[in-house]
Write a protein that holds these residues in place. Structure first.
Motif, PDB file in Angstrom:
ATOM      1  N   MET A   1       0.820  -1.193   0.000  1.00 37.15           N
ATOM      2  CA  MET A   1       0.000   0.000   0.000  1.00 37.15           C
ATOM      3  C   MET A   1       0.866   1.260   0.000  1.00 37.15           C
ATOM      4  SD  MET A   1      -3.015   1.049  -0.013  1.00 37.15           S
ATOM      5  CE  MET A   1      -4.100   2.322   0.452  1.00 37.15           C
ATOM      6  N   ARG A   2       1.951   1.227   0.761  1.00 38.33           N
ATOM      7  CA  ARG A   2       2.839   2.384   0.827  1.00 38.33           C
ATOM      8  C   ARG A   2       3.459   2.676  -0.536  1.00 38.33           C
ATOM      9  NH1 ARG A   2       8.090   2.102   4.346  1.00 38.33           N
ATOM     10  NH2 ARG A   2       9.279   2.564   2.509  1.00 38.33           N
ATOM     11  N   GLY A   3       3.786   1.632  -1.273  1.00 35.52           N
ATOM     12  CA  GLY A   3       4.356   1.810  -2.607  1.00 35.52           C
ATOM     13  C   GLY A   3       3.385   2.464  -3.568  1.00 35.52           C
ATOM     14  N   ILE A   4       2.106   2.135  -3.445  1.00 33.86           N
ATOM     15  CA  ILE A   4       1.097   2.729  -4.314  1.00 33.86           C
ATOM     16  C   ILE A   4       0.963   4.217  -4.015  1.00 33.86           C
ATOM     17  CG2 ILE A   4      -1.371   2.752  -4.859  1.00 33.86           C
ATOM     18  CD1 ILE A   4      -1.332  -0.290  -4.343  1.00 33.86           C
ATOM     19  N   VAL A   5       0.923   4.562  -2.738  1.00 31.39           N
ATOM     20  CA  VAL A   5       0.808   5.972  -2.343  1.00 31.39           C
ATOM     21  C   VAL A   5       2.038   6.743  -2.800  1.00 31.39           C
ATOM     22  CG1 VAL A   5       0.666   7.537  -0.367  1.00 31.39           C
ATOM     23  CG2 VAL A   5      -0.740   5.476  -0.437  1.00 31.39           C
ATOM     24  N   GLN A   6       3.215   6.159  -2.625  1.00 30.05           N
ATOM     25  CA  GLN A   6       4.436   6.818  -3.080  1.00 30.05           C
ATOM     26  C   GLN A   6       4.403   7.031  -4.587  1.00 30.05           C
ATOM     27  OE1 GLN A   6       7.487   4.193  -1.663  1.00 30.05           O
ATOM     28  NE2 GLN A   6       7.858   5.417   0.168  1.00 30.05           N
ATOM     29  N   GLY A   7       3.956   6.039  -5.325  1.00 30.77           N
ATOM     30  CA  GLY A   7       3.880   6.164  -6.776  1.00 30.77           C
ATOM     31  C   GLY A   7       2.924   7.259  -7.205  1.00 30.77           C
ATOM     32  N   ILE A   8       1.773   7.322  -6.573  1.00 29.88           N
ATOM     33  CA  ILE A   8       0.790   8.357  -6.913  1.00 29.88           C
ATOM     34  C   ILE A   8       1.346   9.738  -6.591  1.00 29.88           C
ATOM     35  CG2 ILE A   8      -1.464   9.300  -6.282  1.00 29.88           C
ATOM     36  CD1 ILE A   8      -2.405   6.358  -5.958  1.00 29.88           C
ATOM     37  N   LEU A   9       1.970   9.872  -5.425  1.00 28.61           N
ATOM     38  CA  LEU A   9       2.536  11.167  -5.050  1.00 28.61           C
ATOM     39  C   LEU A   9       3.660  11.584  -5.987  1.00 28.61           C
ATOM     40  CD1 LEU A   9       2.526  10.931  -1.153  1.00 28.61           C
ATOM     41  CD2 LEU A   9       0.998  12.249  -2.631  1.00 28.61           C
ATOM     42  N   LEU A  10       4.506  10.649  -6.375  1.00 29.32           N
ATOM     43  CA  LEU A  10       5.580  10.971  -7.322  1.00 29.32           C
ATOM     44  C   LEU A  10       5.008  11.421  -8.657  1.00 29.32           C
ATOM     45  CD1 LEU A  10       8.124   8.102  -6.617  1.00 29.32           C
ATOM     46  CD2 LEU A  10       8.480  10.547  -6.248  1.00 29.32           C
ATOM     47  N   PHE A  11       3.962  10.748  -9.123  1.00 29.90           N
ATOM     48  CA  PHE A  11       3.344  11.102 -10.399  1.00 29.90           C
ATOM     49  C   PHE A  11       2.715  12.491 -10.339  1.00 29.90           C
ATOM     50  CE2 PHE A  11      -0.394  11.153 -13.201  1.00 29.90           C
ATOM     51  CZ  PHE A  11       0.246  10.978 -14.419  1.00 29.90           C
ATOM     52  N   LEU A  12       2.171  12.864  -9.194  1.00 32.09           N
ATOM     53  CA  LEU A  12       1.464  14.137  -9.072  1.00 32.09           C
ATOM     54  C   LEU A  12       2.371  15.339  -8.820  1.00 32.09           C
ATOM     55  CD1 LEU A  12      -1.677  13.030  -7.058  1.00 32.09           C
ATOM     56  CD2 LEU A  12      -1.497  13.520  -9.507  1.00 32.09           C
ATOM     57  N   ILE A  13       3.646  15.132  -8.577  1.00 32.43           N
ATOM     58  CA  ILE A  13       4.570  16.246  -8.297  1.00 32.43           C
ATOM     59  C   ILE A  13       4.564  17.292  -9.414  1.00 32.43           C
ATOM     60  CG2 ILE A  13       7.023  16.855  -8.095  1.00 32.43           C
ATOM     61  CD1 ILE A  13       7.356  14.416  -6.306  1.00 32.43           C
ATOM     62  N   PRO A  14       4.727  16.929 -10.694  1.00 34.32           N
ATOM     63  CA  PRO A  14       4.725  17.967 -11.734  1.00 34.32           C
ATOM     64  C   PRO A  14       3.406  18.735 -11.803  1.00 34.32           C
ATOM     65  CG  PRO A  14       5.547  15.905 -12.627  1.00 34.32           C
ATOM     66  CD  PRO A  14       5.026  15.617 -11.263  1.00 34.32           C
ATOM     67  N   ALA A  16       1.310  19.304  -9.295  1.00 38.68           N
ATOM     68  CA  ALA A  16       1.243  20.192  -8.136  1.00 38.68           C
ATOM     69  C   ALA A  16       2.123  21.419  -8.349  1.00 38.68           C
ATOM     70  CB  ALA A  16       1.665  19.443  -6.877  1.00 38.68           C
ATOM     71  N   LEU A  17       3.327  21.229  -8.877  1.00 38.06           N
ATOM     72  CA  LEU A  17       4.216  22.362  -9.129  1.00 38.06           C
ATOM     73  C   LEU A  17       3.634  23.295 -10.181  1.00 38.06           C
ATOM     74  CD1 LEU A  17       7.703  20.608  -9.097  1.00 38.06           C
ATOM     75  CD2 LEU A  17       6.710  22.099  -7.353  1.00 38.06           C
ATOM     76  N   TYR A  18       3.062  22.735 -11.240  1.00 37.86           N
ATOM     77  CA  TYR A  18       2.480  23.561 -12.294  1.00 37.86           C
ATOM     78  C   TYR A  18       1.300  24.366 -11.756  1.00 37.86           C
ATOM     79  CZ  TYR A  18       0.106  25.082 -16.485  1.00 37.86           C
ATOM     80  OH  TYR A  18      -0.505  25.851 -17.432  1.00 37.86           O
ATOM     81  N   PHE A  19       0.408  23.729 -11.015  1.00 36.08           N
ATOM     82  CA  PHE A  19      -0.767  24.443 -10.528  1.00 36.08           C
ATOM     83  C   PHE A  19      -0.403  25.437  -9.427  1.00 36.08           C
ATOM     84  CE2 PHE A  19      -2.991  20.867 -12.586  1.00 36.08           C
ATOM     85  CZ  PHE A  19      -3.679  21.633 -13.519  1.00 36.08           C
ATOM     86  N   ALA A  20       0.654  25.182  -8.676  1.00 36.48           N
ATOM     87  CA  ALA A  20       1.127  26.182  -7.713  1.00 36.48           C
ATOM     88  C   ALA A  20       1.663  27.393  -8.465  1.00 36.48           C
ATOM     89  CB  ALA A  20       2.205  25.585  -6.812  1.00 36.48           C
ATOM     90  N   TRP A  21       2.439  27.155  -9.518  1.00 36.12           N
ATOM     91  CA  TRP A  21       2.938  28.247 -10.350  1.00 36.12           C
ATOM     92  C   TRP A  21       1.774  29.008 -10.993  1.00 36.12           C
ATOM     93  CZ3 TRP A  21       2.410  28.775 -15.695  1.00 36.12           C
ATOM     94  CH2 TRP A  21       3.100  29.831 -16.261  1.00 36.12           C
ATOM     95  N   LEU A  22       0.796  28.281 -11.495  1.00 35.30           N
ATOM     96  CA  LEU A  22      -0.375  28.899 -12.117  1.00 35.30           C
ATOM     97  C   LEU A  22      -1.137  29.770 -11.109  1.00 35.30           C
ATOM     98  CD1 LEU A  22      -2.119  29.004 -14.704  1.00 35.30           C
ATOM     99  CD2 LEU A  22      -3.388  27.077 -13.782  1.00 35.30           C
TER     100      LEU A  22
END
Length: 93
Positions: A1-14, A16-22
């Motif tokens: 389960m931890r691996g799935i959460v880590q994978g989702i969070l890693l995928f969402l980093i770009p 999150a950064l784009y929408f924070a910049w926006l």
């Protein structure tokens, strides 16, 4: 389960950064004289964000796998049950 959460969070980093910049650009950026923000979230480069997300995910998962891997010649010693509790045996000796 931890691996799935880590994978989702890693995928969402770009994303999150784009929408924070926006968000920051919409607060301080020009409005093109039309009364509406110059940049809209619907205009996001979805394909680029997805590709970068997959790349960050792959690199992150490879890094996590490398951190948890055993060294050559290291012996695997499985966890064991002692007094009704599972004890981690460590990483071999």
């Amino acid at each position: 389960m931890r691996g799935i959460v880590q994978g989702i969070l890693l995928f969402l980093i770009p994303f999150a950064l784009y929408f924070a910049w926006l968000f920051l650009m919409r607060r301080v950026g020009p409005d093109n004289g039309e009364g509406k923000p110059a940049i809209a979230w619907r205009d996001a480069p979805w394909l680029v964000l997805t590709v970068v997300g997959v790349i960050v995910l792959a690199v992150g998962l490879l890094w996590f796998a490398e951190q948890r891997s055993m060294q050559p010649g290291e012996r695997y010693v499985p966890a064991r049950l002692e007094d009704g509790r599972i004890t981690d045996s460590g990483r071999g000796r």
